[in-house]
Design a protein around this motif. Sequence first.
Motif, PDB file in Angstrom:
ATOM      1  N   THR A 116      28.550  36.415  56.247  1.00 49.74           N
ATOM      2  CA  THR A 116      29.362  36.689  55.070  1.00 49.74           C
ATOM      3  C   THR A 116      30.820  36.729  55.499  1.00 49.74           C
ATOM      4  OG1 THR A 116      27.570  38.083  54.313  1.00 49.74           O
ATOM      5  CG2 THR A 116      29.635  38.224  53.100  1.00 49.74           C
ATOM      6  N   TYR A 175      34.693  37.661  55.074  1.00 47.39           N
ATOM      7  CA  TYR A 175      35.589  38.614  54.418  1.00 47.39           C
ATOM      8  C   TYR A 175      37.025  38.179  54.656  1.00 47.39           C
ATOM      9  CZ  TYR A 175      31.600  41.734  54.066  1.00 47.39           C
ATOM     10  OH  TYR A 175      30.390  42.270  53.771  1.00 47.39           O
ATOM     11  N   ASP A 189      31.773  32.666  63.700  1.00 47.73           N
ATOM     12  CA  ASP A 189      32.930  33.459  64.128  1.00 47.73           C
ATOM     13  C   ASP A 189      34.170  32.620  64.413  1.00 47.73           C
ATOM     14  OD1 ASP A 189      31.883  35.879  63.844  1.00 47.73           O
ATOM     15  OD2 ASP A 189      31.616  36.349  65.952  1.00 47.73           O
ATOM     16  N   TYR A 224      37.196  37.467  58.791  1.00 52.82           N
ATOM     17  CA  TYR A 224      36.132  37.704  59.750  1.00 52.82           C
ATOM     18  C   TYR A 224      34.814  37.475  59.073  1.00 52.82           C
ATOM     19  CZ  TYR A 224      36.716  42.334  57.597  1.00 52.82           C
ATOM     20  OH  TYR A 224      36.888  43.352  56.713  1.00 52.82           O
ATOM     21  N   LEU A 269      30.617  38.352  59.266  1.00 50.16           N
ATOM     22  CA  LEU A 269      29.662  39.327  59.787  1.00 50.16           C
ATOM     23  C   LEU A 269      28.260  38.947  59.333  1.00 50.16           C
ATOM     24  CD1 LEU A 269      31.579  42.545  58.708  1.00 50.16           C
ATOM     25  CD2 LEU A 269      31.568  41.582  60.979  1.00 50.16           C
ATOM     26  N   ILE A 274      27.316  44.244  59.046  1.00 45.57           N
ATOM     27  CA  ILE A 274      27.853  44.825  57.808  1.00 45.57           C
ATOM     28  C   ILE A 274      27.371  46.264  57.665  1.00 45.57           C
ATOM     29  CG2 ILE A 274      27.782  44.678  55.289  1.00 45.57           C
ATOM     30  CD1 ILE A 274      27.534  41.613  55.651  1.00 45.57           C
ATOM     31  N   LEU A 308      29.276  48.402  60.291  1.00 45.87           N
ATOM     32  CA  LEU A 308      30.705  48.620  60.111  1.00 45.87           C
ATOM     33  C   LEU A 308      31.064  49.246  58.772  1.00 45.87           C
ATOM     34  CD1 LEU A 308      31.934  45.275  61.656  1.00 45.87           C
ATOM     35  CD2 LEU A 308      32.439  47.514  62.578  1.00 45.87           C
ATOM     36  N   ALA A 309      30.187  49.097  57.761  1.00 45.37           N
ATOM     37  CA  ALA A 309      30.477  49.704  56.458  1.00 45.37           C
ATOM     38  C   ALA A 309      29.268  50.511  55.998  1.00 45.37           C
ATOM     39  CB  ALA A 309      30.804  48.624  55.436  1.00 45.37           C
ATOM     40  N   PRO A 310      29.086  51.698  56.519  1.00 48.74           N
ATOM     41  CA  PRO A 310      27.892  52.477  56.178  1.00 48.74           C
ATOM     42  C   PRO A 310      27.943  53.000  54.724  1.00 48.74           C
ATOM     43  CG  PRO A 310      29.331  53.720  57.628  1.00 48.74           C
ATOM     44  CD  PRO A 310      29.953  52.374  57.465  1.00 48.74           C
TER      45      PRO A 310
END
Lengths: 95, 319
Positions: A22, A24, A71, A83, A85, A90, A93-95
Motif C-alpha cells: 500500500t 502512502y 520499496d 513509502y 508498506l 501497517i 506502524l499504525a496500531p
Amino acid sequence: MPESNYWRKPFDADKVKSPDGTVYVIKDRCKGCGFCVEFCPRGVLVLSTEFNRKGYHPPEVIHPDRCVNCDLCERICPEFAIYCLNQEEIIELAP
Amino acid sequence: MTVTEVKPDTTRKIPEHPKSLLLRMDRMPHIWCSRCGIGITVGCFASAMEKTGLSPDDITVTSGIGCTGRVAGYVKADSFHTTHGRAIPFTVGLALTRPDLKHVVFSGDGDLISIGGNHFIHAARRNQNMLVICVNNFTYAMTGGQLAPTTPVTARATTAPYGSFERPFSLPTLAISAGASYVARWTSLHIRRITDSMTEALQRRGFRFIEIIAPCSTIYARRNKLGTGLDLMKYYYENSVIDHNASVDDLDIGFQSKIVVGKFVDKDRPSYGKSMHEHFRKVLGNKYQPPVSGKMEIDKSWSGCTESQDTTVTDEVQS
C-alpha cells in the motif's frame, strides 16, 4: 511506464503470489520531482493536477492493485514523502 | 484508464514513515531543492543503518559546509556540522578517542575535495578509521554555482561562463592512489547498490570512500541547460556502466559522458590505530600501554593524552 512485458512468464507464476503493498504519500512534504512516477516499475503512480500547500504537484496512486511493495518509490524519494508498506508493517506502524 | 480509489481511506490513521526512527522527520521538509539527489543518499544511509542493525548511538555523522553539509542535521545519530572542509579532521579526533563507534563523514565534493582535500588524502594515507560519503554534484551549489575541482571540462559555472578548461579530479582515483581500503562510486539512481555498498563499508575498518554522483537541478543542470534533475537521473540511467574492475584511466568523467561506477577497491589494510599499536608494541614491548577503547573519560593509562605521559613515552623510546 507500461507493465513489464519484456520478461517471460516464470514457470512457478501460478504457485508464487506476488506481494501486496500500500502506497502512502505525505502530500505536503512532496516537492513534485517526479522520480517516483518516472521510476516506478509497475506504473502505480501519476503526478496529480492538484497542488499541495507549497504549490507542487504530489504523486497520486492510480493503480493501487499493481503495487508489489518493492520499496523503490520509498528509497528514491529525496523528500521522504512516499513509502509503501505491506499489511504486517501497517499493523506494526499504525496500531 | 480506470481510476480506482486509494486504499486505505483518508479517515484511517496514516502510519509513520519507516525511516522516522533514524531520521529527524520533525525537520522535514528539508532545505534541499526539488529534484536534488542528496535526499536519496540520506535515505540510502538510513537503510544501510537499518540493514547493519546498528543503533543510532553507535554511529556518528559529521558534515562540512555546503548542501550536503546539512545532512548532519537530519540524521538521528550523534552528528556535528563542522566548519568548511574540516569534517575529516573532526572525525579523526572522534576515531582516535572512540574507536568502538562507527564514524561517518557525509559531505560534498567542494567541501571534502577542494578545501578539505589535504585532510582527505592524509586521512586516506594513514587509513584513519572512517567512512567518507562524498556526494558529488560537480559544482559549489550552495554558494551559487562556482567552478568546483570536480566540474567536467566544458561544463559552465558562474566563474566559468565560457565553460571549464581545467582537468577535474576523479575522486575514486584520488582515493585509490592515496591508499583508501574501500572505494566505490555510484550515481544516486543506484539506490540498492548504494545501500549495499554503505552496509558493507560500515562493517569494515580503515578509510572507506563512497562517491555518489547526484543531480543538482537548480544550479548545475540549469546553468548547463541539461533540463531538470529528472533528466539527469535519466542520463544516469542511460550512461552509467557498472565495471568493478575498471582501471583508473576509465574513471574520469567528462561533460555528459559515460560514468563508470562500481566497487573498485576492497582490501584489508591495517588501520591507523592498529598500525600504531603494532608498532609501539614492537618498539616499546611491555612498557607500551594501549589506550582504553570505548571510554569517553580520558583514562590515566592512556599514554599520550597528557604532556607528562607523552614525555615519559618519548623518554622510554630514547632510553
